[in-house]
Structure formats: C-alpha cells, structure tokens
Design an enzyme around this catalytic site. Structure first.
Site, short mmCIF file in Angstrom:
data_model
loop_
_atom_site.label_atom_id
_atom_site.label_comp_id
_atom_site.label_asym_id
_atom_site.label_seq_id
_atom_site.Cartn_x
_atom_site.Cartn_y
_atom_site.Cartn_z
N HIS A 73 0.81 -1.22 0.00
CA HIS A 73 0.00 0.00 0.00
C HIS A 73 0.84 1.27 0.00
CE1 HIS A 73 -3.69 -2.31 1.63
NE2 HIS A 73 -3.83 -2.05 0.36
N ASP A 96 0.16 -10.60 -11.63
CA ASP A 96 -0.23 -11.97 -11.31
C ASP A 96 0.36 -12.97 -12.30
OD1 ASP A 96 -1.59 -12.19 -8.88
OD2 ASP A 96 -3.44 -11.40 -9.74
N ARG A 98 -10.69 -1.30 -10.81
CA ARG A 98 -10.67 -2.36 -9.80
C ARG A 98 -11.92 -2.25 -8.93
NH1 ARG A 98 -5.39 0.01 -9.45
NH2 ARG A 98 -3.73 -1.33 -10.23
N CYS A 110 -2.43 -4.16 -18.32
CA CYS A 110 -2.84 -3.27 -17.24
C CYS A 110 -2.06 -3.54 -15.95
CB CYS A 110 -4.33 -3.37 -16.97
SG CYS A 110 -4.92 -5.02 -16.54
#
Length: 560
Positions: free
Chosen positions: A189, A436, A290, A483
């Site tokens: 974060h 990912d 998102r 993305c």
C-alpha cells in the site's frame, strides 16, 4: 550520530521513476508493550480502556480518510474499520481476562491476526502493515506515549523500517521529497500510494537504519538506489531530470508510435473519483477499474442500485472515454464479510475472481446486471482469473445477457496465455495482468520482497507469454492490452508495443514518460527492442539488450 559526508550506495527496489535529493528524516518508532507489564488489578476497567483506545484510533483514521483522496483514502478507511473489528476486540478482551496487561494483550492479539493474514497471502498479507499500524496507535494510547509519526520542518526524504498509510497520511506531503523503507514491497500500500502521489519511493533498502538522520541523500527510484552525500554532478543531473519530466507533461496527444500506429494510453483506477484524476492526467480512458474497492469493506453485498450509481459516476467522469471494468477480483485471499467461504490451504490458487460463480453466482450476476444498466459503447467488462476457453465463454454469455456489448477477460494465468487464441475466439479482447502473470509463471508470491528478482518485469519467461498472447490477438485482429505494472515502465512499454500490445494502462503519473518513449520510436524499432529482450536468458540482460537499442535522446530525457 552525525550526518554522513561519505558517498555510499544502498540498493533497493524502486517504485516508479522519480528522483529527489534532500536530508533524510526517520519516522518516530512506535512504543512497545513493556516486557513485564503486570496483570490488571481491574480487568473490567482494562477492557474498557482498550476498547476506548481502539475506538479513538478508528475515529482518527476515519477522519484522515475523510480528508484524503484516491488510494490513500480507501486504505485509511479500511484500516479504520480494522481498528473497529469486533473479533479483534474479543481476542484482546479474552487475553486481558486471562491475566495479560492491556498493551501486551493488544500486541499478542494483533500478532495472531497478522500470522493468519500472512498465511492467507494476497490482499490480506498486504494488510499486515496496516494491522500493525493499528496496534502501534492503540498501544501508544494505552501507555500515554506519542504515536509513531514525523513532524517535518523542511523538505525531506522520509525513512522508516516500514511505513503504513496512516503514517503517510499524517505527514505534510508538501515537504515529502521521497519515501524509503527497509521492509515492504513494490506492490504494498505504501508503494501504491507513493506512486499515486508522484513521490519517489524505494522499498527493501538494506542498511537504511545505519544512515544518520539529517544526512543528505539522493533517491533514484528508476535505478533502485539511495546515494548518501551525493556529489554535486549527481544533484545537477537529478535537477535536469526533473525539468525534463515536467516538460513531458505538456504533450497531451493520444498515444502513438513515431510512424503513427495508435497505442492507447489508459489509467488504472479504484474509484469513480480516480476517473476524474485520470482525465486530468490526459489518459485516453481507463484500462482497469478495480471494482473490489466497492466490496471489500462492506458488511453486506452492495445492491445493484448502489453499484450502478458508482459505475455511472465513472462513466460520466470519463465523458465518453473508454472504461474497462474488471469484475470482482476477490475470494479466499480477499475475504468478503457477507460471503463466508471455507478455509483454503493455498488461497492464491483457490476460489477467487470469476471462480466465485462456482459458489456465489448471484454476486457476479448482480455486478454484471449493474454494469448493464449503464453500459454503452464506451463501457467494456472483463473477468479476472480466467484459465480456460470454457470459462471465457461462460463469462461472455453472462455479460452479454446483462446488456454489456464489449466483453473480455484477464490473462494472468499461464494457461490462459498459452491458449489465448482459443480464449479470444470467445471474447472481444483480453488484458494482461502482468503482476499476477509473473507470480504464477515464476511460482513466487509477489508480496515476498526478498524474491523480487524472480518477479522482475524483464523475466524472459513472462515476456514469452505476453508475446504468445499478443500474437493471438494479431491473428484474430482483436485488442490485447496490458494493465499490470509493466505498462508504467517507459522502456518496457517499447517492448510491449513491439510484441503487439495495443493499449497500456498505468498509474496516471506514468503517462507522460510512456507517451514520450512510444512517440519517439517506430513500430519496427519497437519490434527490434522486443526481440533483443527475448533473446536473453536473464532479466537483467534482457533489460540491457532492450536499452541498447533505445534512441539516445529518450535515454537522456528519461534517465534510462
């Protein structure tokens, strides 16, 4: 310790491309529970005191969230809810009644929850820093001590073992020249928020704590380095870099190569408010909305009406520009309070993304119905965690029945990249989630900072999967976007264009440098750069081979 006068280089993992020079200032350490804290004489009073401390911390975090924007506001709000979590409070109360002192009970309870979060991985593992931040603030209140933080009096490089969003929100951001931490990761974060705010950031900088406060340091996110006592010529170079990058922001034309092939330059967002900022940054639209932000901290599933309102706000903010909405990417590693799921030993390989249709089909359907109410030709929908053509077909059918005209899927599972042509026959487009995709290809948790080298954007195995997917799109004349984090690196952007990628979506702050790099090269040059990278066996060598073919003026202008 007195400030260092010797120039030393400390290596870390850079976030973004920014650079800055300023004295280093360390965040005040959090107080710890006394090792010999006695059992409370009045357990009821101790329980009440801890509950009040949690309540005060939650209210303080919510107040900061209300005055913040974008990702920072979202994370602060989620952390405020964490401070108000009833199960955490119950665990603390149990420990106090068993004889633990209040600060000790809070510390032990948070440690137990943090261990569960780390074991779950994914989103929950990212929240451990936030959870520890709640602990530190509650313990400080119980001990009558100052909360961790830093009161800046001059423009500084903020340094810490780790930095939570609550720590960041307490800073005078006008005085923050850069952020450097010893722990953390590039997808945590703090790194994301630094990127949103355009603050140069490095994480996992070994030896940082040995640098005396007040030492002038140079932070180079692009190179992944902190240089103590930087020489005059380096400071002059940083000043020139800053001027050049500021000048690049003046180019607001649509993305294209030097010989005119269009490359859409889009933004990643998490809320409708982010869409406003994307337009201000001259993005051509949104390549990744998102939507899980709308779900993760809700106590019950948002209604179709509530979701429709959020999507409508984003559509209106974009004014007809492209909006690619990713359906809910949640599951065992991003638990929903209103959707209890059985425990999974490996959440990253469990029921997440579109796989939720196996156990909660109504959740996905409601979201698609909500999107359908606002869908026009500018609204595209895509599903995450698609592994097979059959799953792509299933999603496409559901989305089209809901009234969504343009339907696609994410390619983040190697199986999807290898079968991209079959998947593209079922949908209108695909978008590569390179974060990912790298994680699954390299069998490496992307939150494990010590394994960051395996998740390097330049790993040839990952680039091969990107090429395979892009080639499938070319054969079928269908768009293939990126993305993930790769899109925000101007050098990598040239490789992606050379591989056949048709759109790049990134944080708004990365747009000027990527636009400039793409505009200075022809398609043929980009293809040569891509082939050079693919010809190598190691990530570092791949980057160097690509860089060697980049126009000299681009290397100089962007400090590559």
């Amino acid at each position: 310790m007195s400030a260092l006068t010797e120039s030393l280089i400390l290596d870390g993992v850079g976030v973004g491309r920014g650079c800055a020079v300023a004295p280093v200032a360390f965040v005040r350490l959090a107080p710890e529970a006394p090792a010999d804290e006695p059992s409370p004489a009045d357990p009821d009073a101790a329980v009440a005191a801890t509950q009040e401390a949690f309540s005060q911390v939650s209210a303080s975090l919510q107040a900061r969230a209300d005055s913040a924007e974008g990702n920072l506001a979202e994370v602060l709000q989620a952390t405020a809810l964490m401070a108000g979590d009833a199960s955490l409070h119950a665990d603390v109360e149990k420990r106090i009644r068993e004889g633990a002192g209040p600060a000790t009970a809070v510390t032990a309870a948070v440690a137990a929850f943090a261990a569960m979060f780390e074991a779950a991985g994914g989103y929950l593992a990212e929240r451990v820093t936030d959870l520890n931040s709640v602990r530190d603030r509650v313990v400080a209140r119980l001990l009558g001590a100052e909360e961790p933080g830093l009161a800046l009096t001059e423009r500084s490089i903020v340094a810490a073992l780790d930095l939570s969003p609550a720590d960041t929100a307490a800073l005078d951001l006008d005085l923050v020249a850069g952020i450097v931490t010893e722990l953390g990761g590039p997808t945590g974060h703090t790194a994301i928020i630094a990127g949103q705010l355009g603050i140069p950031c490095l994480v996992r900088v070994a030896g940082l704590s040995d640098v005396p406060a007040g030492t002038e340091v140079a932070v180079d996110a692009a190179a992944g380095r902190v240089i103590t006592a930087p020489p005059a010529d380096l400071k002059e170079e940083f000043a020139r870099r800053a001027e050049r990058e500021a000048a690049l922001a003046g180019d607001t034309e649509p993305g294209a190569t030097r010989d005119g092939r269009a490359v859409q330059l889009l933004a990643n967002i998490g809320t409708p408010a982010d869409a406003v900022r994307a337009v201000a940054a001259h993005a051509e639209g949104v390549g990744l909305f998102r939507t899980e932000v709308l779900f993760l901290d809700a106590t019950e599933a948002p209604s179709e009406e509530a979701q429709s309102a959020a999507y409508r706000d984003a559509v209106e903010a974009l004014g007809g520009r492209k909006l690619v909405v990713r359906t809910l990417d949640a599951g065992a590693d991003k638990p929903l309070a209103f959707a209890t799921q059985p425990d999974e030993e490996n959440p990253a390989l469990g029921v997440r993304g579109f796989r939720l249709t196996r156990i909660l089909p109504e959740l996905v359907q409601t979201q698609l119905d909500a999107l359908g109410t606002v869908a026009d030709e500018s609204v595209w929908a895509m599903a995450p965690m698609i592994a097979t053509p059959a799953e792509a077909r299933d999603f496409a059918s559901r989305a089209r029945e809901a009234g969504i005209g343009t339907v696609g899927v994410m390619v983040e599972v190697p199986a999807a990249a290898l079968r991209a042509e079959a998947i593209l026959r079922e949908v209108d487009f695909v978008s590569l989630g390179t974060n990912d995709l790298a994680q699954y290809t390299m069998a490496t948790d992307r939150l494990r900072g010590e394994l960051a080298d395996l998740l390097d954007l330049w790993q040839p195995a990952v680039l091969e999967l990107v090429r395979s997917t892009a080639q499938a799109g070319r054969r079928l004349d269908k768009p293939v976007g990126v993305c993930g984090e790769s899109a925000s690196d101007p050098l990598m952007a040239l490789v992606l264009v050379g591989l056949g990628i048709t759109s790049l979506s990134m944080s708004p702050g990365a747009l000027p440098a990527v636009r400039f790099a793409v505009r200075q090269h022809t398609v043929a040059q980009c293809e040569a750069i891509a082939l050079a990278a693919l010809s190598q066996d190691e990530a570092g060598a791949a980057r160097e081979a690509a860089l060697a073919l980049v126009n000299a003026d681009v290397r100089d202008a962007l400090g590559l």
